[in-house]
Design a protein around this motif. Structure first.
Motif, PDB file in Angstrom:
ATOM      1  N   UNK A 207     -21.032  14.273   2.082  1.00 53.25           N
ATOM      2  CA  UNK A 207     -21.717  15.235   2.983  1.00 53.25           C
ATOM      3  C   UNK A 207     -21.612  14.697   4.454  1.00 53.25           C
ATOM      4  N   UNK A 208     -20.653  15.103   5.224  1.00 53.14           N
ATOM      5  CA  UNK A 208     -20.867  14.368   6.520  1.00 53.14           C
ATOM      6  C   UNK A 208     -21.491  15.269   7.775  1.00 53.14           C
ATOM      7  N   UNK A 209     -22.528  16.137   7.039  1.00 51.31           N
ATOM      8  CA  UNK A 209     -23.245  16.865   8.050  1.00 51.31           C
ATOM      9  C   UNK A 209     -24.821  16.679   7.766  1.00 51.31           C
ATOM     10  N   UNK A 210     -25.097  15.501   7.027  1.00 49.45           N
ATOM     11  CA  UNK A 210     -26.190  14.975   6.597  1.00 49.45           C
ATOM     12  C   UNK A 210     -26.786  13.734   7.762  1.00 49.45           C
ATOM     13  N   UNK A 211     -27.739  14.266   8.605  1.00 48.66           N
ATOM     14  CA  UNK A 211     -28.109  13.192   9.728  1.00 48.66           C
ATOM     15  C   UNK A 211     -28.489  11.993   9.281  1.00 48.66           C
ATOM     16  N   UNK A 212     -28.957  11.949   8.083  1.00 49.46           N
ATOM     17  CA  UNK A 212     -29.517  10.698   7.682  1.00 49.46           C
ATOM     18  C   UNK A 212     -28.470   9.699   7.207  1.00 49.46           C
TER      19      UNK A 212
END
Length: 590
Positions: free
Chosen positions: A411-416
C-alpha cells in the motif's frame, strides 16, 4: 492508418449499472479515487497508454505483454485488498482481458481483431479476474510470478474461430519471504465511523453551504486515515434534517462510531460543536467546541476540519484500547494486535518493545498482506535498533528495511508507511530520501499530527529550526491530546533556533527526561550563562547513563549542517568533559 503489433488490455467494471442506480455520486467518487490512487499510476508505471475510457471500462495499449499482465495483476490484487472491508454489494470490481495482436491506430483510437479479442476475453473473465490468449501466455509464462490455468478452446460471439484461453491464478503468487501460508488471510476489520450532516442552528439558510461543506471536508480528510473505515457521504446525508435515533442509524450504516455536530452563527461569530459517540453503549467519547470570528468562512472551515480530523482517530483508538484491554492476546484480531502493539511502542521501554514485537508478529500472521502492520513492525524493530535493544543491530536494521519495503509494495498510499520510512532514513542520515517520503506522507494526510510533527523534526535536522517550530506547534494545535514527546521535539527545535529559554520551557513539560533530553537542557542553560543549572542537568545525565559520551551521543544527531552539531557540543563542553569527542562532521549530513 497505422498497423502494428501491440498488447491490448480491456477492462470493465462489474455491476456498474446496479451500483450507479443504488448510489450514483458515491460510485463515481469511489471509481475516481481508485483511478487516481491505483489504476492510472499502475498503468503509467508499467509503460501503458490509455486509449479510450467509457463510464465502466477502458482500453489500454502496452508495448510489452509482460507489462500489461503485471499491471493487471497489481490492480486486481490491490483492489481485492481495498475491497476487504467494503460490503459486497458496494464493491467496485473489474474483469480484465489481455491480447497480443495486430492493431489499427487511427485518429487516436484503436481498432481491429486484436482489440475485439481483448474485449471478448474481458467478458469471459470472472469478477476480479484476468483472462489472456495463448499468444500472451507464450510470452509471459514463468516471467511474471503468477500461475496460469488452461481454460481450453473458447468460442466468441461474431468470431468464426475458437481461441485458446488462459486464466491468471491470482492467489498463486508466493509470499515475499518464500514461506507457505497455512490459510487464506482474513480481512482486517477496522473501526467504522459515520459523520452525520452537521446541524445548522443559525436559522440562516445561507449558512447551509458552510455546514454541508464542513461535514464533507471532515469526511474527506478522515478517509485519509487507513486505519478507519469511513461510511460514505451518500449514505449519511440521507439523514440530513431528520431527527434520527443514532443507534438505529449506526445499525443501518454498519458504524460503531458516530460523529455529529452543529453550527451556530451569532453576529460576527460562529460556534461549531462536535462530539464522538460509541453507539454500542451510547457513550460520549469526546466533545469539543470551536468559537471563531467570521472573518473568512473558508479559512474557518479548513481550520476546524483540520482540528477535528487530527483528534478523532486518536479518540477512536483510545476507545478501542479500552475494549481490547479486556481481551487476551490469543483472541485479538489483526487490527487489535496492531493497536495494542502501538500502545506498548509509545511507552518506549525495552520490555514493552519486546511485547510489542510479539503482538505485531501475530497481526502479520493473521494477515500477511496487512500493510499497516508491516509498517509498524518496521517501526517497532526500528525502536529496538535505535536504543540498542537487540544483539545484532545490522541484521535488525536490514529486517526493518525489508519490512517497510514490503509495506510500501502492499500500500503505497498509506501515510504511515511513508512517515516511518522517512524516520528510518533520518536515522541513517539519508535526509534526501527522508524528505521524499516525508513529503509523500504529508501529501497523503496533511492533518495527521504524527506526520505534521515529523515535518518539524526533519526541518530542524535540515537547519531550518524556525520552520520546524511552526510545524511542531501546528501539530500540537491540531491534536490537543498529542503524545508528550511532542514537547521534546519542540525543545530541540527551539534549541537549534538559539531560543534557549523557550527550549528549556518546552522540555519542562515532560514528566521525565532521558539523558539526551537533559543534554539539550544542560547545553541551553550553558549558552544562557546559568552554569549552576547547566551543571545540575549535566549531573543528571551521568546518573541516568554513566557511560554517556560523545562517541555514543553524536551519532544520534542527524544535523545536515556541521555547525549545528558543534553548537550543541560546545554548550555541553562547558558542563561535561567526556573522555572522547567525535568531530561534528561525523554526525552525518545528508
Amino acid at each position: 492508418m497505422e498497423h502494428r503489433l501491440a498488447a491490448v488490455l480491456a477492462a470493465d467494471m462489474v455491476g456498474y449499472s446496479r451500483l450507479m442506480e443504488a448510489d450514483e455520486r458515491g460510485t463515481l467518487e469511489r471509481l475516481r479515487t481508485h483511478r487516481i490512487e491505483l489504476i492510472d499510476p499502475s498503468i503509467a508505471k508499467n509503460q501503458g497508454r490509455i486509449i479510450k475510457t467509457t463510464g465502466d471500462g477502458m482500453l489500454v495499449e502496452f508495448q510489452s505483454v509482460a507489462d500489461a499482465v503485471r499491471c493487471a495483476v497489481e490492480v486486481q490484487e490491490r483492489m481485492r485488498r481495498r475491497n476487504a472491508d467494503v460490503p459486497e454489494d458496494r464493491r467496485i470490481q473489474f474483469r480484465v482481458g489481455i491480447n497480443l495482436g495486430d492493431i489499427i491506430f487511427d485518429d487516436g483510437d484503436i481498432y481491429g481483431d486484436g482489440v475485439n479479442v481483448a474485449a471478448r476475453l474481458e467478458q469471459l473473465a470472472e469478477t476480479g479476474g484476468i483472462c489472456v490468449t495463448q499468444a500472451v501466455y507464450d510470452q509471459v509464462n514463468d516471467r511474471v510470478g503468477v500461475a496460469f490455468e488452461n481454460l481450453g478452446l473458447k468460442s466468441f460471439k461474431n468470431m468464426s474461430r475458437q481461441l485458446q484461453v488462459w486464466r491468471v491464478v491470482l492467489d498463486s503468487r508466493a509470499p515475499a519471504d518464500g514461506a507457505g501460508r497455512a490459510a487464506e488471510p482474513k480481512p482486517v476489520v477496522k473501526p467504522a465511523i459515520a459523520v452525520m450532516p452537521f446541524a445548522n442552528m443559525s436559522g440562516d439558510p445561507e449558512q447551509e453551504f458552510f455546514v454541508d461543506g464542513l461535514t464533507e471536508d471532515i469526511l474527506t480528510e478522515l478517509s485519509r486515515h487507513h486505519e478507519l473505515f469511513v461510511i460514505s457521504r451518500n449514505s449519511t446525508f440521507v439523514y440530513k434534517g431528520q431527527s434520527a435515533n443514532l443507534r438505529e442509524v449506526a445499525q443501518k450504516l454498519g458504524a460503531q462510531y458516530i460523529v455529529e455536530g452543529s453550527v451556530r452563527k451569532a453576529g460576527g461569530n460562529v460556534r461549531i460543536t462536535v462530539q464522538l459517540i460509541d453507539t454500542t453503549n451510547d457513550a460520549h467519547i469526546w466533545a469539543e467546541k470551536y468559537d471563531r470570528k467570521l472573518d473568512d468562512i473558508f479559512a474557518i472551515q479548513d481550520e476546524v476540519t483540520a482540528a477535528i480530523v487530527a483528534t478523532l482517530p486518536g479518540r477512536v483508538e483510545a476507545a478501542q484500547r479500552d475494549l481490547i484491554a479486556r481481551k487476551t492476546p490469543a483472541n485479538l484480531a489483526a487490527y487489535e494486535c496492531v493497536l495494542a502493539a502501538k500502545v506498548l511502542h509509545h511507552r518506549s521501554g525495552r520490555d514493552d518493545n519486546t511485547e510489542a514485537q510479539k503482538l505485531i508478529d501475530r497481526a502479520i500472521t493473521l494477515d500477511p498482506d496487512y500493510a499497516h502492520a508491516r509498517a509498524w513492525r518496521g517501526c517497532i524493530l526500528g525502536q529496538a535498533w535505535v536504543y540498542g535493544w537487540c544483539e545484532n543491530r545490522d541484521a535488525v536494521f536490514d529486517e526493518v528495511v525489508v519490512e517497510l519495503e514490503t509495506a510500501l509494495k502492499l500500500d503505497d498510499n498509506d501515510a504511515d508507511v511513508h512517515r516511518i520510512l522517512a524516520a528510518i532514513n533520518v536515522s541513517r542520515n539519508d535526509l534526501t530520501r527522508a524528505r521524499y517520503h516525508q513529503e509523500r506522507a504529508l501529501a497523503l494526510n496533511p492533518n495527521y499530527d504524527l506526520v505534521v510533527v515529523q515535518q518539524g523534526e526533519l526541518l530542524t535536522w535540515l537547519g531550518r529550526p524556525e520552520e520546524g517550530v511552526e510545524w511542531i506547534t501546528k501539530a500540537m494545535r491540531l491534536n490537543p491530546h498529542h503524545p508528550e514527546r511532542f514537547w521534546s521535539h519542540l525543545g530541540k527545535a527551539y534549541f537549534n533556533a538559539r531560543r534557549y529559554g523557550e527550549a528549556i520551557e518546552a522540555f519542562m513539560h515532560l514528566s521525565a527526561m532521558d539523558a539526551v533530553q537533559h543534554a539539550f537542557v544542560s547545553a541551553a542553560y550553558a549558552w544562557m550563562g546559568d552554569h549552576t543549572a547547566a551543571s545540575a542537568h549535566g549531573a543528571r545525565i551521568r546518573e541516568i547513563d554513566p557511560n554517556f559520551s560523545y562517541d555514543t551521543f553524536v551519532p544520534t544527531l542527524h544535523y545536515a549542517r556541521p555547525e549545528d552539531t558543534e553548537h550543541l557540543i560546545d554548550g555541553l563542553e562547558r558542563v561535561l568533559q567526556p573522555p572522547a569527542r567525535v568531530p561534528a562532521a561525523a554526525a552525518g549530513a545528508a
